[in-house]
Each structure stands twice: as C-alpha cells, then as structure tokens.
Write a protein that holds these residues in place. Structure first.
Motif, mmCIF file in Angstrom:
data_model
loop_
_atom_site.group_PDB
_atom_site.id
_atom_site.type_symbol
_atom_site.label_atom_id
_atom_site.label_comp_id
_atom_site.label_asym_id
_atom_site.label_seq_id
_atom_site.Cartn_x
_atom_site.Cartn_y
_atom_site.Cartn_z
ATOM 1 N N ARG A 167 0.782 11.310 -4.556
ATOM 2 C CA ARG A 167 0.733 10.573 -3.283
ATOM 3 C C ARG A 167 0.517 9.107 -3.603
ATOM 4 O O ARG A 167 -0.352 8.769 -4.415
ATOM 5 C CB ARG A 167 -0.412 11.082 -2.404
ATOM 6 C CG ARG A 167 -0.184 12.447 -1.811
ATOM 7 C CD ARG A 167 -1.371 12.885 -0.937
ATOM 8 N NE ARG A 167 -1.073 14.131 -0.263
ATOM 9 C CZ ARG A 167 -1.180 15.331 -0.833
ATOM 10 N NH1 ARG A 167 -1.611 15.425 -2.084
ATOM 11 N NH2 ARG A 167 -0.875 16.430 -0.162
ATOM 12 N N ALA A 168 1.267 8.229 -2.946
ATOM 13 C CA ALA A 168 1.104 6.806 -3.215
ATOM 14 C C ALA A 168 1.607 5.981 -2.043
ATOM 15 O O ALA A 168 2.668 6.264 -1.485
ATOM 16 C CB ALA A 168 1.841 6.411 -4.491
ATOM 17 N N LYS A 203 -7.678 14.515 3.845
ATOM 18 C CA LYS A 203 -8.374 15.212 2.766
ATOM 19 C C LYS A 203 -7.835 14.828 1.401
ATOM 20 O O LYS A 203 -8.506 15.009 0.387
ATOM 21 C CB LYS A 203 -8.226 16.728 2.964
ATOM 22 C CG LYS A 203 -8.965 17.276 4.169
ATOM 23 C CD LYS A 203 -10.470 17.252 3.958
ATOM 24 C CE LYS A 203 -11.198 17.819 5.145
ATOM 25 N NZ LYS A 203 -12.667 17.785 4.934
ATOM 26 N N LEU A 204 -6.610 14.316 1.369
ATOM 27 C CA LEU A 204 -5.935 14.044 0.110
ATOM 28 C C LEU A 204 -5.332 12.652 0.168
ATOM 29 O O LEU A 204 -4.545 12.346 1.060
ATOM 30 C CB LEU A 204 -4.826 15.077 -0.110
ATOM 31 C CG LEU A 204 -5.292 16.539 -0.039
ATOM 32 C CD1 LEU A 204 -4.159 17.434 0.428
ATOM 33 C CD2 LEU A 204 -5.804 16.986 -1.384
ATOM 34 N N THR A 205 -5.687 11.805 -0.767
ATOM 35 C CA THR A 205 -5.128 10.455 -0.809
ATOM 36 C C THR A 205 -4.722 10.122 -2.241
ATOM 37 O O THR A 205 -5.093 10.811 -3.192
ATOM 38 C CB THR A 205 -6.146 9.412 -0.299
ATOM 39 O OG1 THR A 205 -7.345 9.507 -1.076
ATOM 40 C CG2 THR A 205 -6.478 9.637 1.168
ATOM 41 N N GLY A 206 -3.958 9.040 -2.356
ATOM 42 C CA GLY A 206 -3.482 8.637 -3.672
ATOM 43 C C GLY A 206 -3.501 7.129 -3.829
ATOM 44 O O GLY A 206 -4.009 6.392 -2.972
ATOM 45 N N GLU A 207 -2.919 6.666 -4.895
ATOM 46 C CA GLU A 207 -2.882 5.240 -5.225
ATOM 47 C C GLU A 207 -2.248 4.422 -4.099
ATOM 48 O O GLU A 207 -1.149 4.733 -3.624
ATOM 49 C CB GLU A 207 -2.051 5.043 -6.508
ATOM 50 C CG GLU A 207 -1.789 3.588 -6.863
ATOM 51 C CD GLU A 207 -0.725 3.453 -7.935
ATOM 52 O OE1 GLU A 207 -0.127 2.360 -8.036
ATOM 53 O OE2 GLU A 207 -0.468 4.434 -8.641
ATOM 54 N N GLY A 208 -2.952 3.402 -3.653
ATOM 55 C CA GLY A 208 -2.404 2.486 -2.663
ATOM 56 C C GLY A 208 -2.341 3.016 -1.248
ATOM 57 O O GLY A 208 -1.801 2.342 -0.367
ATOM 58 N N ASP A 209 -2.883 4.207 -0.986
ATOM 59 C CA ASP A 209 -2.882 4.728 0.384
ATOM 60 C C ASP A 209 -3.812 3.891 1.266
ATOM 61 O O ASP A 209 -4.844 3.390 0.811
ATOM 62 C CB ASP A 209 -3.345 6.186 0.405
ATOM 63 C CG ASP A 209 -2.261 7.160 -0.041
ATOM 64 O OD1 ASP A 209 -1.131 6.710 -0.305
ATOM 65 O OD2 ASP A 209 -2.548 8.375 -0.113
#
Length: 205
Positions: free
Chosen positions: A129-130, A141-147
């Motif tokens: 995820r980004a 509940k779930l995030t990634g780089e740059g979110d």
C-alpha cells in the motif's frame, strides 16, 4: 488485463447464500476473483476508475488472486449494505497486490480498507500500500508508505449522481502527491495526462 474508466452506482445484491437467511450478499462494483490455489499469475490492473455512490458491497476488492494492481481509483460511499460491513478497497486471500494512489471515502462508522471493523488482509501475502488517501468512516486498519488521512476536497461530493463531481479542488492534498510507478503513468479518467508526481485518485485535477 487492464480495467479502466468504469463508473458504478447503487448496486446491491438481494440473493441469499445457500443455507443462510440474509438475502443481502454483496453487490460489489469491481471484484477480481481468482484461483489462489493454482499459483497462476493473473496480472490484472484496475486503474482510473470512479467507483462511487452506494454500491452494496465493496468498491474494489481482490479475492484469491495473484498480481493485481489497484491504482488511481476513487471509491466513495460504497458499502451501502450495513449487514456486510465492507470497506471501499480491500483484499482477501491474495498474493502480490499493489494498492497505490487511490482515494477512499467511507460512510460513517464503516471500515474503509478492510472487511469488518477488525479486519486485516485475511491470509494475504506481499501486499503493498502506498500513497493512498483515506477519509471518513473508521480509521484504516492497514496503511503504507505515504498514505494520508485527509479530506480529498472533491468539487461536489454527493450521493446524487446528477450533481456529484469527484474532481479535485486546487487545494486538495491529493493533487500532485501520488507515487510515480514504473507501470504508469496512465491518462486520468478524462484522458488527461498525469503530472509528475501524479495526483491520487481517478482525476488528475
């Protein structure tokens, strides 16, 4: 396979699963349903789609699939069937998935990128995820780089498709804040070229 330029409005499904009494099942907008057990690469790209306005299930989801790119989509107020409690964009039992540069806007008290308030990736592996933007509903509940968690500042967000406008205001935090990908850029939903860095969501402006 490349799926782009789709727009789905107000689909709900009233057909019970066998042996169950609940007659509202999914009514998803875009679903990639593969055969995870075969370990065959599918490579499906879902890009530049506007998935909005009251679809009963998810906006976009992948289930038992391999190699799916979900990039530059706008998903707004799906999950209209409260019995399902499904998010805007999510995956289940998948492998090698990239979810990048999307805008997700959820209904109040609904999950935004999972199934149910405590859901995760549900037996999925290698999920990237980004640079997605999340707004409304329950915290992701779930995030990634740059979110980002921010108001995308649509021109006129509405559940009335006759007046809704999901292009972005000049002050939108989604503008020119996406991630440049080797499998992009693509033109936006209106065929306009992407900036560098690209704007998140289906529209460049």
């Amino acid at each position: 396979m490349h799926i782009r330029g789709d727009s789905d409005v107000a689909k709900e499904k009233y057909a019970a699963f066998i042996g169950e009494s609940d007659a509202r099942t999914n009514g998803n907008a875009l679903s990639v349903l593969g055969r995870f057990e075969t370990n065959k690469a599918h490579h499906v790209r879902i890009a530049d789609n506007l998935i909005e306005l009251c679809n009963g299930g998810s906006g976009i989801h992948a289930f038992k699939s391999h190699q799916v790119d979900i990039i530059h989509n706008t998903a707004y107020y799906n999950g209209a069937s409260p019995e399902l409690n499904w998010g805007q964009i999510f995956v289940q039992v998948t492998d090698d998935i990239r979810i990048v540069n999307n805008i997700l806007v959820s209904r109040p008290n609904q999950p935004i990128n999972s199934v149910g308030p405590d859901g995760g990736d549900q037996k999925s592996t290698r999920i990237v995820r980004a640079h997605n933007l999340y707004f409304g509903g329950l915290a992701p509940k779930l995030t990634g780089e740059g979110d980002l968690l921010a108001d995308p500042q649509f021109v006129n967000p509405s559940t009335d498709p006759t007046v809704a406008n999901f292009q972005l205001k000049p002050t939108s935090p989604a503008r020119k804040s996406g991630r440049q990908e080797r499998f992009g850029p693509f033109p936006d939903l209106k065929g306009k070229p992407r900036s560098v860095p690209p704007t998140r969501g289906a529209y460049e402006k």
